[in-house]
Structures are given as structure tokens and as C-alpha cells.
Design a protein around this motif. Sequence first.
Motif, PDB file in Angstrom:
ATOM      1  N   THR A 149      39.679  31.115  43.532  1.00 37.52           N
ATOM      2  CA  THR A 149      39.899  32.436  44.125  1.00 37.52           C
ATOM      3  C   THR A 149      41.247  33.007  43.686  1.00 37.52           C
ATOM      4  O   THR A 149      41.631  34.087  44.118  1.00 37.52           O
ATOM      5  CB  THR A 149      39.865  32.344  45.659  1.00 37.52           C
ATOM      6  OG1 THR A 149      40.882  31.422  46.097  1.00 37.52           O
ATOM      7  CG2 THR A 149      38.519  31.862  46.152  1.00 37.52           C
ATOM      8  N   PRO A 156      36.301  42.736  39.016  1.00 34.44           N
ATOM      9  CA  PRO A 156      35.125  42.696  39.895  1.00 34.44           C
ATOM     10  C   PRO A 156      34.622  41.262  40.028  1.00 34.44           C
ATOM     11  O   PRO A 156      34.466  40.550  39.036  1.00 34.44           O
ATOM     12  CB  PRO A 156      34.105  43.576  39.147  1.00 34.44           C
ATOM     13  CG  PRO A 156      34.922  44.440  38.238  1.00 34.44           C
ATOM     14  CD  PRO A 156      36.092  43.597  37.833  1.00 34.44           C
ATOM     15  N   HIS A 157      34.389  40.810  41.246  1.00 38.55           N
ATOM     16  CA  HIS A 157      33.923  39.434  41.436  1.00 38.55           C
ATOM     17  C   HIS A 157      33.086  39.325  42.696  1.00 38.55           C
ATOM     18  O   HIS A 157      33.196  40.134  43.606  1.00 38.55           O
ATOM     19  CB  HIS A 157      35.096  38.465  41.493  1.00 38.55           C
ATOM     20  CG  HIS A 157      36.053  38.715  42.615  1.00 38.55           C
ATOM     21  ND1 HIS A 157      37.068  39.645  42.527  1.00 38.55           N
ATOM     22  CD2 HIS A 157      36.144  38.174  43.864  1.00 38.55           C
ATOM     23  CE1 HIS A 157      37.752  39.670  43.651  1.00 38.55           C
ATOM     24  NE2 HIS A 157      37.207  38.786  44.488  1.00 38.55           N
ATOM     25  N   GLN A 158      32.238  38.297  42.720  1.00 42.42           N
ATOM     26  CA  GLN A 158      31.367  38.053  43.859  1.00 42.42           C
ATOM     27  C   GLN A 158      31.295  36.552  44.098  1.00 42.42           C
ATOM     28  O   GLN A 158      31.086  35.772  43.162  1.00 42.42           O
ATOM     29  CB  GLN A 158      29.967  38.599  43.596  1.00 42.42           C
ATOM     30  CG  GLN A 158      28.973  38.319  44.716  1.00 42.42           C
ATOM     31  CD  GLN A 158      27.570  38.769  44.378  1.00 42.42           C
ATOM     32  OE1 GLN A 158      27.354  39.405  43.357  1.00 42.42           O
ATOM     33  NE2 GLN A 158      26.608  38.416  45.211  1.00 42.42           N
ATOM     34  N   THR A 159      31.464  36.143  45.342  1.00 41.52           N
ATOM     35  CA  THR A 159      31.383  34.725  45.691  1.00 41.52           C
ATOM     36  C   THR A 159      29.929  34.271  45.687  1.00 41.52           C
ATOM     37  O   THR A 159      29.061  34.908  46.288  1.00 41.52           O
ATOM     38  CB  THR A 159      31.994  34.472  47.081  1.00 41.52           C
ATOM     39  OG1 THR A 159      33.384  34.840  47.054  1.00 41.52           O
ATOM     40  CG2 THR A 159      31.875  33.003  47.470  1.00 41.52           C
ATOM     41  N   SER A 272      32.599  31.714  41.970  1.00 38.23           N
ATOM     42  CA  SER A 272      32.423  33.168  41.907  1.00 38.23           C
ATOM     43  C   SER A 272      31.961  33.583  40.517  1.00 38.23           C
ATOM     44  O   SER A 272      32.172  32.858  39.534  1.00 38.23           O
ATOM     45  CB  SER A 272      33.731  33.900  42.228  1.00 38.23           C
ATOM     46  OG  SER A 272      34.220  33.555  43.506  1.00 38.23           O
ATOM     47  N   ALA A 293      21.558  38.626  40.647  1.00 35.81           N
ATOM     48  CA  ALA A 293      21.346  39.189  41.980  1.00 35.81           C
ATOM     49  C   ALA A 293      19.905  38.997  42.430  1.00 35.81           C
ATOM     50  O   ALA A 293      19.641  38.712  43.604  1.00 35.81           O
ATOM     51  CB  ALA A 293      21.714  40.671  41.994  1.00 35.81           C
ATOM     52  N   SER A 296      19.567  35.502  43.637  1.00 34.21           N
ATOM     53  CA  SER A 296      20.229  35.323  44.934  1.00 34.21           C
ATOM     54  C   SER A 296      19.395  35.946  46.046  1.00 34.21           C
ATOM     55  O   SER A 296      19.268  35.383  47.129  1.00 34.21           O
ATOM     56  CB  SER A 296      21.619  35.966  44.916  1.00 34.21           C
ATOM     57  OG  SER A 296      22.443  35.364  43.942  1.00 34.21           O
TER      58      SER A 296
END
Length: 306
Positions: A149, A156-159, A272, A293, A296
Motif C-alpha cells: 500500500t 489509480p489502484h484497487q485493493t 492491489s 472486474a 471479481s
Amino acid sequence: MDLRQMEYLLAVAEERHFTRAAELAGISQSGLSSAIRGLEEELGTALFDRTTRRVELTEAGLALLPYARQMLAQAAGARDAVVKASREVTGSLRIGAEQCLGFVDVAALLERFHRRHPRVETHFTQAGSQDLITSTRAGDIDVAFVATTKHLGALPHQTLGQESLVLLASPDHPLALGAGRQEIAWRALEGEDFIDFAASWGIRELNEETLAAQGVHRRVRCTVNDVHTLLDLVTRGLGVAVVPRHVAAKPQAAGLRVLTLPETAGLSWTVSVVSAAHDRVEAPSAHLLELLADASASAEQRVLAG
């Protein structure tokens, strides 16, 4: 039989553990167990031999396994064929990932992306998280899967997931010899020899910060850039290692003792996906993130169904 049951069957067969299989499949353990029981009732036979320690396929389960793989592969191929026929994407895509992330199968994701968008020229780099973040910020990588982290800044990031850390030791290591010992105190690690990853790996920085915060002074005896090498060195008694919990479930770690570390606020290994900024929604990287996505979302739907 349906595709969801086949996916659950495959997850349990690979993990040999219902809890880990449920985490992998994105469903509650009770939901997964219920789905497997329903499949066994439909087929009129047990597919797994269950004990308190291990879960193994029966002869019937072994016979079903290749057909389960084939069903899932055909379903994925059908979806990809529809996408390929409806949208043609060209250009190049530069992807990077740290090794053995657990929450995302990068190789499988690359395979599906290539199947959907065969005209995109893909380049894959495996490196430590810090190096990948630097390359993404410099514009040399479009999408990176990292285990930290830190240093993300405005990228731009997503866990994708978080996991606790555990201590691995050889069975004859003094830390592992306590009768019935399940948890190890931080102070017990003082002065121990450690096997750890290179400085660019996300877990190395997390280990350094966590142990320092607990007042533990350690020696890193061996530095590696490969998970399996780390497990081999720990097995040979050259040191202990602090790793994400899923690493302890790998077959190569089967002979090691796994000790739980005390709960510490803020202590978690986080995976991430990080991307460079793109103005074009039709850029190959945008389609890769869309595919991720979709996967997910499917996992979340399985949780709700479970």
C-alpha cells in the motif's frame, strides 16, 4: 450439474481444504460445502474423503475432475468468443506482477485476455512491487499487480484482497518445538535468522516495519526473489520466514510448522491492481481491468448465492 458446482469441485480438489477453497472461490464455507453435498447427492456418490486434517478426492471425484475442467474451459471459451466477435481491440499492453499473489491468477488472466483480444501485443514483467510501481509511474507498465500500500501516490489502484501474516519454521526449529504451540510471541523472534525477499518486494518492507515496531532485531541471512526458494531454505533450517498465510498452504510448505503471529493493528498483506492513467476507454489496459472486474463481480455473486 452446473458450472458453479464444477468450479467449487476444482477449488476443493486443488486446495484439499474447504476453508481455503471457499476463499479461493469467493463463497462462504457453508455455501461451498452445501454445493458439494448437493453435487454428491445428485451423482449418488461421495466425491471427497474428509478428515479433520485433509480432504482427498475419491475415485469418483478423480473421474469427474477432468470433465469439470473441460466444462469450465468451454464456458470461458464461449464467453471470450462472443466478446472477440463483438469488439476488436488492437495495440499493446504492458503488464507487471509480483510472484505468487494469491488473490489473482495473473497467468490465467493473461490467457483469457489474449483469447479475447488476440491482436493486442502483450508484454509481461515479473518483479518486486516497488519496482513495478516505479515503472507504472514512469509509463513503462500499463497495469501492475502489487503487494503493497506504499508509494502508490495518485496512481489509480484497487485493493483485491488482504491477508494476515504467519511465521514458517522447520519442524525441528526451537521456535516450533513447543508442545501444541500455535502462536508465537513477537519477543521470541529477537535475534533469529530470517529468510526474506529482496527489498523491492512488498512483503519485505512490511516485515521490516512490523518487526521494528515490535522492537525485534533480526538478521536476514538469505535474500531471495522466488517463493519456492524461500520455502526450500526454511525447510533446510537456514532461518524462519514471515509470509502471507496463503504461502503456507503451498504444497512445498507441507512439511513446515506454521505459527500464528499476534494480532497487530494495521498488520496485513494487501494485494492491489495499479494502473497508469489512460484517456482512451478503448485502450487495451482498460479492457484488462474490465475483465478483472468481471471476474471479481462473479466472485461476489457466488458469495451472495452462497
